[in-house]
Design a protein around this motif. Structure first.
Motif, PDB file in Angstrom:
ATOM      1  N   ASP A   1       0.849  -1.191   0.000  1.00 24.54           N
ATOM      2  CA  ASP A   1       0.000   0.000   0.000  1.00 24.54           C
ATOM      3  C   ASP A   1       0.889   1.246   0.000  1.00 24.54           C
ATOM      4  O   ASP A   1       1.644   1.482   0.954  1.00 24.54           O
TER       5      ASP A   1
ATOM      6  N   GLU B   1      -8.304   5.292   3.227  1.00 27.52           N
ATOM      7  CA  GLU B   1      -6.932   5.369   3.718  1.00 27.52           C
ATOM      8  C   GLU B   1      -6.818   5.224   5.243  1.00 27.52           C
ATOM      9  O   GLU B   1      -5.921   4.517   5.717  1.00 27.52           O
TER      10      GLU B   1
ATOM     11  N   TRP C   1      -6.223  -2.959  -0.926  1.00 30.00           N
ATOM     12  CA  TRP C   1      -6.037  -1.672  -0.258  1.00 30.00           C
ATOM     13  C   TRP C   1      -6.689  -0.533  -1.030  1.00 30.00           C
ATOM     14  O   TRP C   1      -7.156   0.419  -0.442  1.00 30.00           O
TER      15      TRP C   1
ATOM     16  N   GLY D   1      -0.697  -4.595   3.214  1.00 29.35           N
ATOM     17  CA  GLY D   1      -1.742  -4.517   2.194  1.00 29.35           C
ATOM     18  C   GLY D   1      -1.542  -5.502   1.065  1.00 29.35           C
ATOM     19  O   GLY D   1      -2.245  -5.452   0.059  1.00 29.35           O
TER      20      GLY D   1
ATOM     21  N   ARG E   1      -6.860   1.614   6.131  1.00 28.94           N
ATOM     22  CA  ARG E   1      -5.634   0.932   5.712  1.00 28.94           C
ATOM     23  C   ARG E   1      -4.514   1.188   6.712  1.00 28.94           C
ATOM     24  O   ARG E   1      -3.780   0.254   7.091  1.00 28.94           O
TER      25      ARG E   1
END
Length: 101
Positions: free
Chosen positions: A21, A81, A76, A70, A84
């Motif tokens: 990610d 965000e 992801w 991720g 994540r």
């Protein structure tokens, strides 16, 4: 679409691997990558010893690190965000706890 794919996937010898990610902070990626490397090393060492329990434990460490990065689990790019980052930090906390940090 090819540009988006190249941000999401890495192709090695015709096999597609999910990239880390890119929104994760460098320090989090470095810590998770360190855990990933140690987990992979532990898998090999445990296999050489023939210790199936240690292989399983090391594979769990690898899996947890890859989820944090991720590279496994939900895509992801389909998640907000903040979610994540929370997943990555949770994986890091859990990995650090395995080391007693």
């Amino acid at each position: 679409m090819a540009d988006v794919d190249s941000e999401r996937w890495l192709v090695v010898d015709g096999r597609r691997w999910r990239r880390t990610d890119p929104s994760l902070p460098d320090d989090v990626v470095a810590a998770l990558t360190s855990h990933l490397g140690r987990g992979r090393s532990a898998v090999g060492a445990a296999k050489r010893r023939g210790d199936d329990d240690a292989v399983a434990a090391a594979r769990e460490r690898v899996d947890l690190a890859k989820h944090g990065l991720g590279e496994r689990g939900p895509y992801w790019w389909d998640e907000p965000e903040p979610d994540r980052l929370a997943r990555a930090r949770d994986a890091l906390r859990r990995l650090d706890a395995l080391d007693g940090d």
